[in-house]
Design a protein around this motif. Structure first.
Motif, short mmCIF file in Angstrom:
data_model
loop_
_atom_site.label_atom_id
_atom_site.label_comp_id
_atom_site.label_asym_id
_atom_site.label_seq_id
_atom_site.Cartn_x
_atom_site.Cartn_y
_atom_site.Cartn_z
N UNK A 1 0.82 -1.21 0.00
CA UNK A 1 0.00 0.00 0.00
C UNK A 1 0.86 1.26 0.00
N UNK A 2 1.95 1.25 0.76
CA UNK A 2 2.85 2.40 0.78
C UNK A 2 3.46 2.62 -0.60
N UNK B 1 3.31 10.49 11.07
CA UNK B 1 3.77 11.69 10.36
C UNK B 1 5.26 11.51 10.08
N UNK B 2 5.62 11.59 8.82
CA UNK B 2 7.01 11.41 8.46
C UNK B 2 7.38 12.20 7.23
N UNK C 1 4.81 9.35 2.19
CA UNK C 1 3.88 8.21 2.08
C UNK C 1 4.51 6.94 2.64
N UNK C 2 5.77 6.71 2.31
CA UNK C 2 6.43 5.47 2.76
C UNK C 2 6.59 5.43 4.28
N UNK D 1 -0.74 13.53 -3.42
CA UNK D 1 -0.21 14.86 -3.09
C UNK D 1 -1.05 15.56 -2.02
N UNK D 2 -2.31 15.17 -1.89
CA UNK D 2 -3.11 15.73 -0.79
C UNK D 2 -2.52 15.29 0.54
N UNK D 3 -2.01 14.06 0.59
CA UNK D 3 -1.40 13.53 1.82
C UNK D 3 -0.05 14.18 2.07
#
Length: 531
Positions: free
Chosen positions: A107-108, A171-172, A328-329, A428-430
């Motif tokens: 998923x990532x 959060x990363x 994301x990852x 990109x929203x994330x």
């Protein structure tokens, strides 16, 4: 109840936006915004994309390529020697569901891919070939292979220095590993650099990751359905996107793991059908690619022109080193940062080596690039680009190339473009959200304010051509790379230490495959061997 209120607020915002200025019909808002941005930020755009003195090679692309080479050598070609183990990780062979995180390795990967696989793979490749000729494909693939090492470095750090929030969310990204990593090593300026990166990331999410995608999606839809107001496309996209992003990274990942494989398979399958129908020309197409990469074939700039276009397109397409993907990852379920660094290796490979190469082969085989029958050289127009049989360029050239085998292929391409744009906006929203909350704090109000603003800008992007705004957001995205790669140079010894530790434990059998079985909780030892 909160979701219903948020949807109501979103509809209210969009309605107010549309009523404020005659539904963008005369584009007056776009003209004013364009002019304002051009006057205020033109210098910044020119600075980011300025060429290296004495060449036409953008210095920012040079910055990315040099970093990719450095990381490839520093980690001893990790993108090639760990590929077997990478596949096992994506399959979930080493995934413990009890590990901290929100999404699986797969998923990532698909979430990050949804942000990179997009219009650059379709329109961007066509532009590269029009300017640099078929030889640009070779350099594009090489840059993609090197960029795998950049992804490995930044995504490993993304997991190592991520924050696990009180509610279990993650959060990363560069904001966190630059600030924490610099502090850990006693290097000053980490928090300032992290904040600057976050600002650029938010701006990029609004422009390149949002408005540009909505604008191009509407353009593709209207070419098939006929002209209609862009705000209609914008509203539909905004509502669907909000429904997805309201659920956070888990919701985005659930959609991405279905949409990304589907759109990739759809596009690659269409390309393979065309290549299969023209199998006798594939060998010739590859000969054109190699000839253009190493010999003068009448393309503007010759070998150098092909190299510039190939490297430039790879940099724009896979974003290796930009710093977006680690966000994301970072949300992956793992206690081993190296595992996600290895999984991220596949991203530039799929994006650039596979999908971009497919596009290039289809265009070359189509015969759209015109050649002088007497000299065997490509015919160059007044604009410095290779003349095409149809006169098309960009995404239109790709569409024509696909349509030469079957008239219905452009419709498949249109579906792929819309899906690419949709998935890019989701990811990109994330990215933008995590940069936004880094700047303004982690809270439900902060998150919802960003999501509503983001969806409103979807409507703006589809309804008006904001060229200067998009140019600025593109520049902001590559400005992210300046901050990110600088941080990576300082922090890559930490990645090296993590890699050596992980490989030693894997070889010794301390790290084992996590395979659930009916009658045992035992895990089988790994057998992978690394050179």
């Amino acid at each position: 109840m909160k979701i219903k209120k948020s949807i109501f607020l979103l509809v209210l915002f969009i309605t107010t936006l549309l009523q404020s200025q005659a539904a963008f019909a005369d584009q007056s808002i776009g003209v004013v915004i364009n002019k304002t941005f051009e006057n205020a930020t033109g210098w910044f755009v020119s600075l980011i994309f300025a060429p290296v003195p004495g060449t036409s090679f953008p210095w920012i692309v040079t910055w990315l390529v040099i970093a990719a080479v450095v990381f490839t050598l520093y980690f001893r070609f990790i993108q090639f020697r760990a590929i077997r183990h990478t596949i096992d990780l994506v399959k979930g062979d080493y995934s413990d569901p009890n590990n901290a995180g929100e999404v699986t390795h797969f998923q990532a990967l698909t979430t990050a891919l949804s942000g990179t696989v997009g219009l650059g793979n379709i329109a961007g490749v066509a532009v590269a070939l029009s300017i640099g000729g078929p030889g640009a494909t070779f350099w594009m693939v090489l840059a993609g292979l090197l960029g795998m090492a950049s992804k490995f470095t930044e995504c490993t750090l993304g997991v190592k220095y991520r924050n696990v929030n009180a509610d279990g969310s993650i959060s990363g990204g560069p904001m966190h590993y630059i600030s924490k990593g610099f502090a850990e090593r006693g290097i000053p300026g980490g928090k300032i650099m992290a904040s600057i990166f976050a600002i650029f990331c938010v701006l990029s999410s609004f422009g390149a990751g949002n408005m540009f995608q909505a604008n191009q999606a509407h353009a593709q839809i209207s070419t098939i359905t006929g002209a209609y107001p862009g705000w209609i496309t914008g509203v539909v996209f905004a509502v669907i996107i909000f429904a997805v992003i309201a659920g956070g990274i888990k919701s985005i990942a659930n959609v991405s793991e279905k949409v990304v494989p589907f759109m990739a398979v759809l596009y690659v399958a269409a390309a393979l059908m065309i290549l299969g129908a023209n199998a006798d020309k594939i060998g010739w197409a590859f000969s054109q690619i190699f000839a253009g990469a190493f010999t003068e074939v009448g393309v503007t700039g010759g070998i150098v022109g092909a190299l510039i276009q190939g490297f430039k397109r790879a940099a724009f397409s896979n974003e290796a080193g930009v710093g977006s993907a680690p966000i994301a990852h970072s949300a992956v379920k793992t206690n081993e940062p190296i595992t996600e660094g290895l999984v991220s290796l596949l991203e530039p490979f799929i994006d650039t080596v596979v999908i971009c190469t497919m596009t290039a082969l289809v265009i070359i085989i189509s015969g759209q690039l015109l050649v002088d029958a007497n000299t065997g050289l490509y015919l160059i127009g007044e604009n410095g680009q290779i003349l095409t049989a149809s006169g098309a360029s960009g995404v239109a050239l790709t569409s024509v190339a696909f349509g030469q085998t079957a008239s219905w292929f452009p419709y498949v391409l249109a579906v792929a473009v819309v899906l690419f744009a949709f998935s890019t906006m989701l990811s990109w929203s994330y990215y933008g959200l995590k940069a936004w909350t880094y700047l303004f704090g982690e809270s439900k109000v902060t998150e919802m304010s960003y999501k509503i603003l983001y969806c409103c800008l979807v409507v703006v992007g589809a309804a008006a051509s904001l060229g200067a705004v998009i140019d600025f957001s593109d520049a902001a995205m590559f400005a992210m790379a300046i901050i990110n790669i600088t941080g990576l140079y300082f922090l890559m010894p930490i990645v090296k230490r993590e890699l050596n530790s992980y490989m030693a434990r894997l070889k010794s059998g301390k790290i084992r495959k996590f395979i659930e079985q009916e009658d045992t909780d035992q895990a089988l030892p790994a057998e992978e061997k690394f050179s």
